[in-house]
Design a protein around this motif. Structure first.
Motif, short mmCIF file in Angstrom:
data_model
loop_
_atom_site.label_atom_id
_atom_site.label_comp_id
_atom_site.label_asym_id
_atom_site.label_seq_id
_atom_site.Cartn_x
_atom_site.Cartn_y
_atom_site.Cartn_z
N GLU A 135 1.05 -1.20 0.28
CA GLU A 135 0.13 0.03 -0.39
C GLU A 135 1.02 1.47 -0.31
O GLU A 135 0.72 2.42 -0.24
CB GLU A 135 -0.81 -0.43 1.23
N ARG A 136 2.12 1.35 1.06
CA ARG A 136 2.53 2.32 0.96
C ARG A 136 2.97 2.58 -0.84
O ARG A 136 3.30 3.81 -0.58
CB ARG A 136 4.10 2.16 1.95
N ILE A 137 4.09 1.83 -1.34
CA ILE A 137 4.54 1.47 -2.31
C ILE A 137 3.59 1.98 -3.54
O ILE A 137 4.17 3.02 -4.32
CB ILE A 137 5.35 0.57 -3.02
N LEU A 138 2.00 2.05 -3.30
CA LEU A 138 1.30 2.32 -4.80
C LEU A 138 0.77 2.97 -4.59
O LEU A 138 0.39 4.54 -5.45
CB LEU A 138 0.74 1.22 -4.31
N ARG A 139 0.91 3.97 -2.78
CA ARG A 139 0.34 5.13 -2.99
C ARG A 139 1.47 6.81 -2.92
O ARG A 139 0.58 7.77 -3.90
CB ARG A 139 -0.23 5.17 -1.62
N ASN A 140 2.99 5.90 -3.20
CA ASN A 140 3.74 6.62 -3.71
C ASN A 140 3.95 6.66 -5.10
O ASN A 140 4.45 7.91 -5.32
CB ASN A 140 5.06 6.56 -2.80
N ARG A 141 3.32 6.10 -5.77
CA ARG A 141 3.41 5.89 -7.14
C ARG A 141 1.99 6.93 -7.65
O ARG A 141 1.78 7.22 -8.80
CB ARG A 141 3.13 4.68 -7.96
N GLY A 142 1.16 7.52 -7.23
CA GLY A 142 -0.07 7.70 -7.04
C GLY A 142 -1.43 6.98 -6.91
O GLY A 142 -2.48 8.18 -7.20
N LEU A 143 -1.68 6.08 -6.56
CA LEU A 143 -2.65 4.97 -6.88
C LEU A 143 -3.24 5.29 -5.14
O LEU A 143 -3.17 5.48 -4.32
CB LEU A 143 -2.46 4.07 -6.58
N THR A 144 -4.75 6.44 -5.53
CA THR A 144 -6.27 6.75 -4.71
C THR A 144 -7.08 5.66 -5.02
O THR A 144 -7.42 5.30 -6.34
CB THR A 144 -6.28 7.48 -4.46
N SER A 145 -7.99 5.23 -3.66
CA SER A 145 -9.23 5.07 -3.64
C SER A 145 -9.35 3.92 -3.87
O SER A 145 -8.55 2.87 -4.18
CB SER A 145 -10.16 6.01 -4.26
N ASP A 146 -10.14 3.97 -5.03
CA ASP A 146 -10.66 2.54 -5.74
C ASP A 146 -10.08 1.71 -6.87
O ASP A 146 -9.17 0.39 -6.47
CB ASP A 146 -11.68 2.63 -6.53
#
Length: 223
Positions: free
Chosen positions: A82-93
């Motif tokens: 989750e940390r990595i994907l959030r850092n890559r700009g992914l949010t919500s659904d």
């Protein structure tokens, strides 16, 4: 097992480090088994140079998506992804859809596992076994008073080492630690409502009644 299927069936993935050595990121356990079996060489799949740390985490998760980890390490893996994907700009659904694909865990269970990493460290470590009803344990520890977490954790580990952990044993442990406190609270509350205490409170109210300049006592309407 490797003995039954043969060494050639073992799939081990490595990255090339550039100095003539390789970094194994999938198949470490299989590699250790082969060493114990006396194997001197093994065929590996080279997946290019060593990537950055975040990509290495994602690749390792992808390669081990079928592995059944204990709840604690699954929760840690989910937190990292989750940390990595959030850092890559992914949010919500988009974020949770991607997590479902990468981790192999349904969204509802992702949120359940995330509750583990929000617990105090001593409670998180109680989930590092597959031999516990972890949903029941999670339900109980979330209700623990903050001053009882270390006592519960210690008692749980003692119980786990001497007997199997069941839903009933988790409830009994919780009640043995928390219920005595609740009972004491109820006793104090009951005493506060007893006739003697009630009379004492009324007497204190009488002492607080004020006199006016003529010597008359002033009693409020609500007394």
């Amino acid at each position: 097992s490797i003995k039954n299927t043969g060494v050639k069936s073992v799939e081990i993935h490595v990255y090339e480090k550039g100095d003539g050595t390789y970094l194994c990121y999938s198949g470490n356990t299989r590699l250790q088994v082969l060493k114990k079996m006396g194997e001197k060489t093994v065929t590996c799949i080279i997946d290019g140079p060593v990537p950055d740390e975040d990509q290495l985490v994602l690749d390792t998760v992808a390669m081990n998506v079928q592995r059944v980890d204990d709840p604690y390490h699954t929760a840690i893996r989910i937190s990292e992804v989750e940390r990595i994907l959030r850092n890559r700009g992914l949010t919500s659904d988009d974020l949770y859809s991607e997590m479902e694909k990468r981790i192999g865990v349904k969204r509802r269970m992702i949120f359940t596992y995330k509750n583990i990493t929000s617990l105090p460290e001593e409670l998180q470590r109680l989930f590092d076994s597959n031999n516990i009803p972890f949903k029941k344990l999670l339900e109980v520890v979330k209700k623990l008073p903050s001053d009882k977490t270390k006592e519960f954790a210690y008692a749980f580990k003692q119980m786990a080492s001497s007997e199997g952990i069941t839903k009933d044993s988790i409830d009994r442990l919780y009640n043995s630690i928390v219920k005595p406190v609740d009972a004491k609270h109820e006793e104090v509350e009951s005493r506060s409502k007893s006739p003697s205490v009630k009379f004492g409170n009324q007497y204190k109210e009488l002492l607080n009644i004020k006199q006016d300049e003529s010597g008359n006592y002033y009693i409020p309407n609500n007394k």
